[in-house]
Design a protein around this motif. Structure first.
Motif, mmCIF file in Angstrom:
data_model
loop_
_atom_site.group_PDB
_atom_site.id
_atom_site.type_symbol
_atom_site.label_atom_id
_atom_site.label_comp_id
_atom_site.label_asym_id
_atom_site.label_seq_id
_atom_site.Cartn_x
_atom_site.Cartn_y
_atom_site.Cartn_z
ATOM 1 N N SER A 209 -6.745 8.486 -0.217
ATOM 2 C CA SER A 209 -6.005 9.240 0.798
ATOM 3 C C SER A 209 -5.599 8.338 1.958
ATOM 4 C CB SER A 209 -6.824 10.428 1.296
ATOM 5 O OG SER A 209 -8.030 10.010 1.906
ATOM 6 N N GLY A 210 -6.448 7.359 2.291
ATOM 7 C CA GLY A 210 -6.078 6.417 3.339
ATOM 8 C C GLY A 210 -4.835 5.631 2.972
ATOM 9 N N GLU A 211 -4.764 5.175 1.724
ATOM 10 C CA GLU A 211 -3.584 4.438 1.262
ATOM 11 C C GLU A 211 -2.363 5.355 1.229
ATOM 12 O OE1 GLU A 211 -1.339 1.297 0.338
ATOM 13 O OE2 GLU A 211 -3.470 1.238 0.850
ATOM 14 N N ALA A 212 -2.572 6.615 0.820
ATOM 15 C CA ALA A 212 -1.465 7.563 0.766
ATOM 16 C C ALA A 212 -0.903 7.843 2.159
ATOM 17 C CB ALA A 212 -1.927 8.869 0.116
ATOM 18 N N PHE A 213 -1.772 8.046 3.125
ATOM 19 C CA PHE A 213 -1.285 8.350 4.473
ATOM 20 C C PHE A 213 -0.641 7.129 5.121
ATOM 21 C CE2 PHE A 213 -4.119 12.128 4.326
ATOM 22 C CZ PHE A 213 -3.155 13.074 4.631
ATOM 23 N N ARG A 214 -1.122 5.940 4.796
ATOM 24 C CA ARG A 214 -0.433 4.741 5.289
ATOM 25 C C ARG A 214 0.973 4.668 4.697
ATOM 26 N NH1 ARG A 214 -5.732 2.690 5.105
ATOM 27 N NH2 ARG A 214 -5.565 2.063 2.931
ATOM 28 N N GLY A 215 1.103 4.955 3.412
ATOM 29 C CA GLY A 215 2.423 4.964 2.788
ATOM 30 C C GLY A 215 3.324 6.032 3.385
#
Length: 231
Positions: A209-215
């Motif tokens: 989710s951290g990678e998704a929200f950064r994207g």
């Protein structure tokens, strides 16, 4: 339409906060399609520029990784009585593809599946991929598309992969949200105490989710004013 806002429809409060900005009105319902329908129906009949389904999504295409961006070409409305394909506005899709070109191979244009209940297992994701051909799945895009169709508004989708196709979500994940879409920390702790979730699953989900929200944040910055929808 000059002066009108773009309506960004999201599932989570964090998604709505990322979408917010000049020329943008946000609405979210905590991953509950029925509640989202009611909230959209209650909106005043005022001018809007377009409707965008905005947020993170579950991966169905095994080639996509957390943080990859999907510009929707259409939403496949998944229903027992038969699926329907509602296309996105081609002019806005093209504009978004141009604005997000800086993301390179991390952005694709593809169909999105819209469902009424969370798709949690890798097997269920594979079955939905085979049924629809969609790249990702969420619980808002089909509701937002139907609203846009009723209002005669352009509709688009901007979604970022969270959990990839080969990865299952913890069973408690669908219920671990507050009504406003923020994480329900007490519910997560109870799931751990009851052994309904493992620490390793939470760490993996947090990483995805951290990678998704950064994207999602990177894509939002590139879209700019009014989420890249021209007046």
């Amino acid at each position: 339409m000059r002066g009108a806002s773009v309506l960004a429809v999201a599932g989570l409060a964090r998604e709505a906060r990322i979408a917010a900005g000049d020329g943008v009105e946000t609405l979210q319902a905590g991953g509950r399609p029925a509640v989202l329908r009611d909230r959209l129906a209650a909106l005043p009949d005022r001018p809007l520029r377009a409707v965008i389904s905005f947020g993170i999504a579950g991966g169905l295409d095994p080639d996509l990784a957390p943080g990859d961006v999907v510009i929707g070409s259409a939403v496949i409305v998944v229903a027992e009585g038969g699926d329907r394909r509602l296309p996105c506005d081609p002019a806005v899709v093209a504009a978004h593809a141009e604005r997000l070109a800086a993301l390179g191979r991390r952005v694709v244009t593809a169909d999105v599946a819209g469902v009424e209940a969370a798709i949690l297992t890798a097997g269920a994701k594979a079955a939905l991929r085979a049924r629809t051909g969609a790249a990702v799945v969420d619980m808002e895009s089909h509701v937002a598309a139907e609203f846009a169709l009723r209002r005669g508004l352009p509709f688009v989708i901007l979604r970022v992969v969270c959990d990839p196709a080969q990865r299952a979500l913890p069973a408690f994940a669908a219920a671990a949200l507050k009504p406003n879409g923020d994480p329900d920390v007490p519910a997560v702790l109870k799931a751990l105490v009851r052994r309904e979730a493992r620490i390793s699953e939470l760490v993996r989900l947090a990483r995805d989710s951290g990678e998704a929200f950064r994207g999602l944040g990177r894509a939002r910055a590139l879209l700019g004013l009014a989420l890249g929808v021209d007046a």
